[in-house]
Write an enzyme that holds these catalytic residues in place. Sequence first.
Site, PDB file in Angstrom:
ATOM      1  N   VAL A   1      22.814 -90.568  42.326  1.00  0.00           N
ATOM      2  CA  VAL A   1      21.634 -90.648  42.777  1.00  0.00           C
ATOM      3  C   VAL A   1      20.110 -90.242  42.878  1.00  0.00           C
ATOM      4  CG1 VAL A   1      21.087 -91.384  45.940  1.00  0.00           C
ATOM      5  CG2 VAL A   1      23.523 -91.575  44.775  1.00  0.00           C
TER       6      VAL A   1
ATOM      7  N   PHE B   1      26.164 -78.917  37.442  1.00  0.00           N
ATOM      8  CA  PHE B   1      27.426 -79.196  37.819  1.00  0.00           C
ATOM      9  C   PHE B   1      27.643 -80.508  37.445  1.00  0.00           C
ATOM     10  CE2 PHE B   1      31.015 -79.598  40.788  1.00  0.00           C
ATOM     11  CZ  PHE B   1      31.797 -78.518  39.934  1.00  0.00           C
TER      12      PHE B   1
ATOM     13  N   LEU C   1      14.470 -71.174  46.867  1.00  0.00           N
ATOM     14  CA  LEU C   1      13.667 -71.368  45.892  1.00  0.00           C
ATOM     15  C   LEU C   1      12.062 -70.889  46.626  1.00  0.00           C
ATOM     16  CD1 LEU C   1      12.964 -73.076  43.103  1.00  0.00           C
ATOM     17  CD2 LEU C   1      13.725 -75.149  44.973  1.00  0.00           C
ATOM     18  N   TYR C   2      10.998 -70.699  46.352  1.00  0.00           N
ATOM     19  CA  TYR C   2       9.929 -70.307  46.443  1.00  0.00           C
ATOM     20  C   TYR C   2       9.364 -71.517  46.062  1.00  0.00           C
ATOM     21  CZ  TYR C   2      11.861 -66.390  48.027  1.00  0.00           C
ATOM     22  OH  TYR C   2      12.873 -65.493  48.733  1.00  0.00           O
TER      23      TYR C   2
ATOM     24  N   TYR D   1      34.287 -80.532  51.898  1.00  0.00           N
ATOM     25  CA  TYR D   1      32.755 -81.226  51.394  1.00  0.00           C
ATOM     26  C   TYR D   1      32.442 -82.427  53.244  1.00  0.00           C
ATOM     27  CZ  TYR D   1      29.773 -85.553  50.070  1.00  0.00           C
ATOM     28  OH  TYR D   1      29.274 -85.883  49.962  1.00  0.00           O
TER      29      TYR D   1
ATOM     30  N   GLU E   1      12.458 -74.025  65.561  1.00  0.00           N
ATOM     31  CA  GLU E   1      11.612 -74.017  64.342  1.00  0.00           C
ATOM     32  C   GLU E   1      10.445 -75.111  64.045  1.00  0.00           C
ATOM     33  OE1 GLU E   1      11.656 -70.549  63.417  1.00  0.00           O
ATOM     34  OE2 GLU E   1      13.903 -70.123  63.874  1.00  0.00           O
TER      35      GLU E   1
END
Length: 418
Positions: free
Chosen positions: A98, A120, A147-148, A229, A247
Amino acid sequence: MMRMSWMVTVINRRMMKILIALALIAYIASVWGTYANMRSIQEHGEMKIEQRIDEAVGPLREKIRELELSFTQKYPPVKFLSEKDRKRILITGGAGFVGSHLTDKLMMDGHEVTVVDNFFTGRKRNVEHWIGHENFELINHDVVEPLYIEVDQIYHLASPASPPNYMYNPIKTLKTNTIGTLNMLGLAKRVGARLLLASTSEVYGDPEVHPQNEDYWGHVNPIGPRACYDEGKRVAETMCYAYMKQEGVEVRVARIFNTFGSRMHMNDGRVVSNFILQALQGEALTVYGSGSQTRAFQYVSDLVNGLVSLMNSNISSPVNLGNPEEHTILEFAQLIKSLVASRSHIQFLPEAQDDPQRRRPDIRKAKLLLGWEPVVPLEEGLNKTIQYFSRELEHQANNQYIPKPKAARMKKGRPRHN
């Protein structure tokens, strides 16, 4: 004037690529020069030294190949967007089934797209037609690690989605859907991005309400073979709304029902790929149980349009994205046999544990609030997918894909009718 500025920026970027390429070539030359000196000094261990040089130079060769592609590759047509309208978009799992189709749409719509994938189940060749494009970046990264990056929107699709893959490593599946989602929500909070979670109809489990609407809480076995899952996605949804309430993170949640199309793994264990592959190879079509279980199948382009519509909407509550046209598994097997013109027979096997008996989305919310519903007829989508699988089999027979994708192993359980 704005278009002229954009063209100058593109030219400057290409000049930078040329300079980077020259720098890489110079570096490789220096590495090989060092190697030559080493060989003149040391007579033994040549193979070990050569191996180390190859390891150092390999990634550089790949980078140069990408730079070459940026000058020679013909890309699909891309719409021009002004800086104001062009968004920086992150797609996790963007090299998957997708995700790669979503990448195509967003790129052709003129946005800047960064794909993150740990490969993967994703494949580089799903997005390689964009490599080198000014608006595209591909990062080999696992979302369980932070991750930045500066982005405006995050489509969080990363997760094994087929039973053999998520059953093969249930802990990894849980980590991806929990820690990975937590990392993406943290990123969205830091940079003020909107996040869309690709959830699943599996949150409804083996439903006692039919068809399933978004207010139904589900009927899920929390310790069954699919729990990693199903429950992973349920927790991911919970985290999204916790971040939204506490937040102020903007979230969108898509509950995706059965989807099929090109770039599916042939061996992913889902009913569409199973039946098509078996029919094309003249093997028995394996139906688990009586075949009276029902599913509703949508073509991937319909889903992608729904995801983009939801992301750009003001709807923060979950939305079902699926095809309300319901078929039994046995009917579906017979339809694929007919479309392939296969002489395969249908083989009935014992029913899989916790296999949902009925699944069909109630999409009134998507129709009313998004103006979205599937438009690709089932047979049209299946014919396209059958053609894709036929080409895949031909390519594999001719060894055109090296290395070939490895089939995921299953520790326990059998494929089910996803």
